[in-house]
Scaffold this motif. Sequence first.
Motif, PDB file in Angstrom:
ATOM      1  N   PRO A   1       7.698   4.201  -6.478  1.00 35.26           N
ATOM      2  CA  PRO A   1       7.692   4.099  -5.014  1.00 35.26           C
ATOM      3  C   PRO A   1       6.521   3.292  -4.456  1.00 35.26           C
ATOM      4  CG  PRO A   1       8.133   6.353  -5.711  1.00 35.26           C
ATOM      5  CD  PRO A   1       7.697   5.599  -6.930  1.00 35.26           C
ATOM      6  N   TYR A   2       5.454   3.135  -5.242  1.00 32.75           N
ATOM      7  CA  TYR A   2       4.255   2.450  -4.756  1.00 32.75           C
ATOM      8  C   TYR A   2       4.123   1.020  -5.291  1.00 32.75           C
ATOM      9  CZ  TYR A   2       3.207   7.435  -4.315  1.00 32.75           C
ATOM     10  OH  TYR A   2       3.278   8.770  -4.037  1.00 32.75           O
ATOM     11  N   ARG A   3       4.911   0.679  -6.311  1.00 31.97           N
ATOM     12  CA  ARG A   3       4.728  -0.572  -7.049  1.00 31.97           C
ATOM     13  C   ARG A   3       4.764  -1.809  -6.142  1.00 31.97           C
ATOM     14  NH1 ARG A   3       5.372  -1.995 -12.404  1.00 31.97           N
ATOM     15  NH2 ARG A   3       6.180   0.082 -12.894  1.00 31.97           N
ATOM     16  N   LYS A   4       5.796  -1.921  -5.327  1.00 31.18           N
ATOM     17  CA  LYS A   4       5.988  -3.134  -4.531  1.00 31.18           C
ATOM     18  C   LYS A   4       4.800  -3.385  -3.611  1.00 31.18           C
ATOM     19  CE  LYS A   4       9.115  -5.289  -1.193  1.00 31.18           C
ATOM     20  NZ  LYS A   4      10.305  -5.089  -0.323  1.00 31.18           N
ATOM     21  N   LYS A   5       4.407  -2.374  -2.851  1.00 30.94           N
ATOM     22  CA  LYS A   5       3.309  -2.555  -1.896  1.00 30.94           C
ATOM     23  C   LYS A   5       1.992  -2.817  -2.618  1.00 30.94           C
ATOM     24  CE  LYS A   5       1.258  -0.629   2.291  1.00 30.94           C
ATOM     25  NZ  LYS A   5      -0.167  -0.689   1.996  1.00 30.94           N
ATOM     26  N   LEU A   6       1.741  -2.116  -3.724  1.00 29.36           N
ATOM     27  CA  LEU A   6       0.472  -2.288  -4.416  1.00 29.36           C
ATOM     28  C   LEU A   6       0.330  -3.709  -4.958  1.00 29.36           C
ATOM     29  CD1 LEU A   6      -1.460   0.293  -6.349  1.00 29.36           C
ATOM     30  CD2 LEU A   6      -1.152  -1.885  -7.470  1.00 29.36           C
TER      31      LEU A   6
ATOM     32  N   TRP B   1      -4.041   6.578  -3.810  1.00 30.25           N
ATOM     33  CA  TRP B   1      -5.455   6.474  -3.483  1.00 30.25           C
ATOM     34  C   TRP B   1      -5.997   5.090  -3.840  1.00 30.25           C
ATOM     35  CZ3 TRP B   1      -5.086   9.907  -0.287  1.00 30.25           C
ATOM     36  CH2 TRP B   1      -4.596  11.178  -0.548  1.00 30.25           C
ATOM     37  N   VAL B   2      -5.448   4.463  -4.886  1.00 30.45           N
ATOM     38  CA  VAL B   2      -5.807   3.069  -5.180  1.00 30.45           C
ATOM     39  C   VAL B   2      -5.330   2.164  -4.047  1.00 30.45           C
ATOM     40  CG1 VAL B   2      -5.422   1.128  -6.755  1.00 30.45           C
ATOM     41  CG2 VAL B   2      -5.826   3.407  -7.680  1.00 30.45           C
ATOM     42  N   GLN B   3      -4.137   2.450  -3.524  1.00 31.72           N
ATOM     43  CA  GLN B   3      -3.627   1.664  -2.403  1.00 31.72           C
ATOM     44  C   GLN B   3      -4.538   1.796  -1.186  1.00 31.72           C
ATOM     45  OE1 GLN B   3      -0.639  -0.441  -2.329  1.00 31.72           O
ATOM     46  NE2 GLN B   3      -1.957  -1.099  -0.647  1.00 31.72           N
ATOM     47  N   MET B   4      -5.047   2.987  -0.952  1.00 31.74           N
ATOM     48  CA  MET B   4      -5.967   3.191   0.168  1.00 31.74           C
ATOM     49  C   MET B   4      -7.235   2.357  -0.031  1.00 31.74           C
ATOM     50  SD  MET B   4      -7.271   6.884   1.587  1.00 31.74           S
ATOM     51  CE  MET B   4      -8.358   7.046   3.001  1.00 31.74           C
ATOM     52  N   TYR B   5      -7.729   2.307  -1.245  1.00 28.13           N
ATOM     53  CA  TYR B   5      -8.886   1.471  -1.603  1.00 28.13           C
ATOM     54  C   TYR B   5      -8.574   0.001  -1.332  1.00 28.13           C
ATOM     55  CZ  TYR B   5     -12.035  -0.869  -5.048  1.00 28.13           C
ATOM     56  OH  TYR B   5     -12.933  -1.679  -5.696  1.00 28.13           O
ATOM     57  N   PHE B   6      -7.405  -0.458  -1.769  1.00 24.98           N
ATOM     58  CA  PHE B   6      -7.010  -1.849  -1.545  1.00 24.98           C
ATOM     59  C   PHE B   6      -6.880  -2.149  -0.054  1.00 24.98           C
ATOM     60  CE2 PHE B   6      -4.713  -2.573  -5.896  1.00 24.98           C
ATOM     61  CZ  PHE B   6      -5.947  -2.597  -6.524  1.00 24.98           C
ATOM     62  N   ASP B   7      -6.259  -1.241   0.700  1.00 22.72           N
ATOM     63  CA  ASP B   7      -6.068  -1.466   2.138  1.00 22.72           C
ATOM     64  C   ASP B   7      -7.404  -1.658   2.846  1.00 22.72           C
ATOM     65  OD1 ASP B   7      -3.330  -1.240   1.844  1.00 22.72           O
ATOM     66  OD2 ASP B   7      -3.224   0.828   2.553  1.00 22.72           O
ATOM     67  N   LYS B   8      -8.397  -0.848   2.498  1.00 22.09           N
ATOM     68  CA  LYS B   8      -9.712  -0.959   3.137  1.00 22.09           C
ATOM     69  C   LYS B   8     -10.390  -2.269   2.750  1.00 22.09           C
ATOM     70  CE  LYS B   8     -11.310   3.508   4.630  1.00 22.09           C
ATOM     71  NZ  LYS B   8     -12.543   4.223   4.943  1.00 22.09           N
TER      72      LYS B   8
END
Length: 500
Positions: free
Chosen positions: A252-257, A217-224
């Motif tokens: 699993p999320y570290r690299k993209k975040l 959900w943090v990634q979704m925030y960053f993407d927006k």
Amino acid sequence: MGVRALLSKPFAAYVHQKNQGWIEHPAEAQQAVFKEIIDRAEHTSFGRDHGFGSIKTHADYVQAVPVRDYEALAPYFNRVKEGEKDVLWPGKPLYLAKTSGTTSGTKYIPISSDSISNHINGARDALLAYVHETGKSAFLDGKMIFLSGSPELEEVGGIKTGRLSGIANHHVPGYLRTNQLPSYRTNCIEDWETKLDQIIEETIDQNMTLISGIPPWVQMYFDKLIRQTGKQIQDIFPNFGLFVYGGVNFEPYRKKLFESVGRQVDSIETFPASEGFFAYQNSQSDPGLLLLLNSGIFYEFIPTEEYFSENPTRLTIGQVEPGVNYALVVSSNAGLWSYSIGDTVKFVSVKPYKLVVSGRIKHFISAFGEHVIGEEVEKAMKQAMQKFKEVELVEFTVAPFVSQDQGSSYHEWLVEFSKKPHSPDAFAEELDKQLRQLNAYYDDLISGNILQKLKLTPLPKSAFQKYMKSQGKLGGQNKVPRLSNDRKLADGLLEVSKQG
């Protein structure tokens, strides 16, 4: 340096020194908790029903109180929910934490006036341990955000009731309130996408220094934010330096975040649940989570291979060994008694006691006798991604496909990539190889032609978001199960993917 940052350092040193007492004497700390909670609950309904007045040792407790999950304790929980006093703990709970159950529907977990400090001080001490170790405290002078559920509370049986993150919101220390975002009004928005748009409006021009929440959900925030500004997060929030998370494995999320941020930032992993705040990462050089042994919670540990047996071994803190998977069982000053929270843990250190969360006791695949667990599929994914460095992941889950034709069954990996592997077939081959190395039973099934090698099914963009939205579980503290022993989640994802 601001006042908060300045004053936090001596306070962090004080808390660190205070904690050394129970860290250096773990068995004694747990025995003190055990005695206190048994004595306090002796005259409750549960205490009378289970002979607490005669319990002197852990062996007595094991004989008197079986391990139960929410469903098994439901008769007591229901009485609490109806407003009855002195059922599981003296008086009424201060709150009921509302959480989703897999088989029981909505669960209502009591939080007492005695146990609320466990939740609040656990989160506080995680930050103070970071300040003490690193000397970094400037983040306390900037703006901080926790992507959480609504703080609005209802009343059930005369008890204030809501999501744990919403309850915790009411206990943010006054000296941090002025730093906290989003606003209370925005936090109360139930629809996640509407809420996220409002959070962005409130934070986009602020000096964000700490961001906390469940990684997807943090990634979704960053993407927006990135779509709206065309900038990386480090350019939007140049002073962002600390990411706090819990609830799921970050790997699993570290690299993209961090690619979204544009640089590495320090991170703190925590282990919170409605049933208690159990552990936190207290060192940037060690990923293990320090288990809180003097915080009103008495722990028992069941080797996972015994969990479903009639009389499983129930170990106390002094009996656990590193590298073994245990189901975590808690008794607490919230009125939980030998309560199985559903998580499995593995100790990485016993001096002090540090653990990692290895999965969920009921989240596994054993449709063919392989008993593949969450830790194994996450490790296989991590190792495959290390070899296919172009790959970036949004989310994934694994489910069995059971065929009536011998040798035609397989594990299906449903994966949403933000950057796909150059060769999906080679990536699937590597995933399968890694899982075979991690799980001997799975390897035997492949070698014996009982199972085909895994099938990789790439999903379209936003498939997981659309599925979670269709289930009313988008955002907040909701998590996608890493694996399932049936096809419900997999078929739901495939259905929303077809709809476009």
